[in-house]
Design a protein around this motif. Structure first.
Motif, PDB file in Angstrom:
ATOM      1  N   CYS A 171       0.830  -1.211   0.000  1.00 32.30           N
ATOM      2  CA  CYS A 171       0.000   0.000   0.000  1.00 32.30           C
ATOM      3  C   CYS A 171       0.863   1.258   0.000  1.00 32.30           C
ATOM      4  CB  CYS A 171      -0.947  -0.016   1.201  1.00 32.30           C
ATOM      5  SG  CYS A 171      -2.298  -1.204   1.043  1.00 32.30           S
ATOM      6  N   GLN A 174       1.946   1.949  -3.575  1.00 39.52           N
ATOM      7  CA  GLN A 174       0.860   2.556  -4.354  1.00 39.52           C
ATOM      8  C   GLN A 174       0.617   4.008  -3.915  1.00 39.52           C
ATOM      9  OE1 GLN A 174      -2.614  -0.197  -5.083  1.00 39.52           O
ATOM     10  NE2 GLN A 174      -1.500  -1.391  -3.539  1.00 39.52           N
ATOM     11  N   HIS A 175       0.680   4.248  -2.617  1.00 44.07           N
ATOM     12  CA  HIS A 175       0.456   5.582  -2.062  1.00 44.07           C
ATOM     13  C   HIS A 175       1.495   6.567  -2.567  1.00 44.07           C
ATOM     14  CE1 HIS A 175       0.778   8.745   1.023  1.00 44.07           C
ATOM     15  NE2 HIS A 175      -0.518   8.581   1.171  1.00 44.07           N
ATOM     16  N   VAL A 182      -5.134   5.382  -2.218  1.00 45.18           N
ATOM     17  CA  VAL A 182      -4.918   4.472  -1.090  1.00 45.18           C
ATOM     18  C   VAL A 182      -5.420   5.154   0.180  1.00 45.18           C
ATOM     19  CG1 VAL A 182      -3.233   3.064   0.148  1.00 45.18           C
ATOM     20  CG2 VAL A 182      -2.899   3.553  -2.271  1.00 45.18           C
TER      21      VAL A 182
END
Length: 200
Positions: A171, A174-175, A182
Motif C-alpha cells: 500500500c 501505491q500511495h 490508497v
C-alpha cells in the motif's frame, strides 16, 4: 577533553550515514558515488569503506538506523493510543510520511535496495535476513497483542506478520505514486481482516 578513538569512529559513522541519507534520497542510490558521500561528510572514501565496506553496506546501515528510529517513533506513538485502529493507522503513517521526508525517502531507498538485492546475492542475503528480523519482531508483537486482547489470530503469528508487512509495503508503494487512491481506512480495514477482526 580529547575524544576517544571510539567517539571519533562513531562520529565518522554518523556523518557518513547522514550524508548518505541526504544524497541517496535526493539523487538515488546508483547516481551517487562513494566519493560524493565521503565529500559531503567531510571524510575520506577510505573511511567509508573501512566502516561499511562500500556503498551497499552504507545503504544497509542507513536503513537499519531508519528502522530503529521508526520502531522508537511507533513505540512512543503507541504509548498515547488506546484504540487498535489508531495503532494500525500509525503503522502505515510512519511508512508513508514519518518525520520530515524520512517516510518517503525510506520507501524509495528500500525499493532500490530490493532491486539491487534481487540481482546480487551479496546484498540479497543480508537484506533477506533483515526482513526476517522485522517479521520476527512483528510476529512477537502480534502474538502479544492477540494474547492480551483475547483475540486468536487466524494464522500463526509468523504468517500474519508476513501478510501485514506485505499489505503495509504494498500500500505504501501505491500511495507513493497516487496518494488519494490508497485511503487510510482501506489499509486499516485490510489489517483488521488479517487480524481476524470485523470492520468497525
Amino acid at each position: 577533553m580529547a575524544r576517544t578513538q571510539d567517539q571519533r569512529r562513531a562520529e565518522t559513522r554518523a556523518r557518513l550515514i547522514d550524508a548518505a541519507a541526504d544524497l541517496f534520497a535526493r539523487k538515488g542510490f546508483h547516481a551517487v558515488s562513494a566519493e560524493a558521500v565521503a565529500g559531503v561528510a567531510d571524510r575520506t572514501t577510505g573511511a567509508l569503506y573501512n566502516h561499511f565496506g562500500g556503498k551497499e553496506g552504507l545503504l544497509l546501515a542507513l536503513l537499519e538506523v531508519w528502522k530503529d528510529e521508526t520502531a522508537a517513533d511507533l513505540l512512543a506513538a503507541f504509548a498515547g493510543m488506546t484504540e487498535l485502529d489508531d495503532r494500525l493507522a500509525a503503522l502505515f503513517d510512519v511508512l508513508t510520511r514519518g518525520d520530515g521526508d524520512r517516510g518517503a525517502s525510506w520507501l524509495l531507498l528500500e525499493l532500490e535496495l530490493w532491486l539491487h538485492g534481487a540481482r546480487d546475492p551479496a546484498i540479497g542475503e543480508p537484506l533477506a535476513r533483515r526482513y526476517a528480523g522485522i517479521r520476527a519482531r512483528l510476529a512477537d508483537g502480534l502474538a502479544d497483542w492477540a494474547r492480551l486482547a483475547g483475540v486468536p489470530l487466524r494464522r500463526s503469528p509468523e504468517r500474519t506478520a508476513t501478510a501485514v508487512l506485505g499489505v503495509l509495503i504494498g500500500c505504501a508503494v501505491q500511495h507513493r505514486l497516487d496518494p488519494p487512491a490508497v485511503e487510510l481506512r482501506a489499509v486499516v480495514d485490510a489489517l483488521r481482516d488479517l487480524l481476524g477482526l470485523p470492520a468497525p
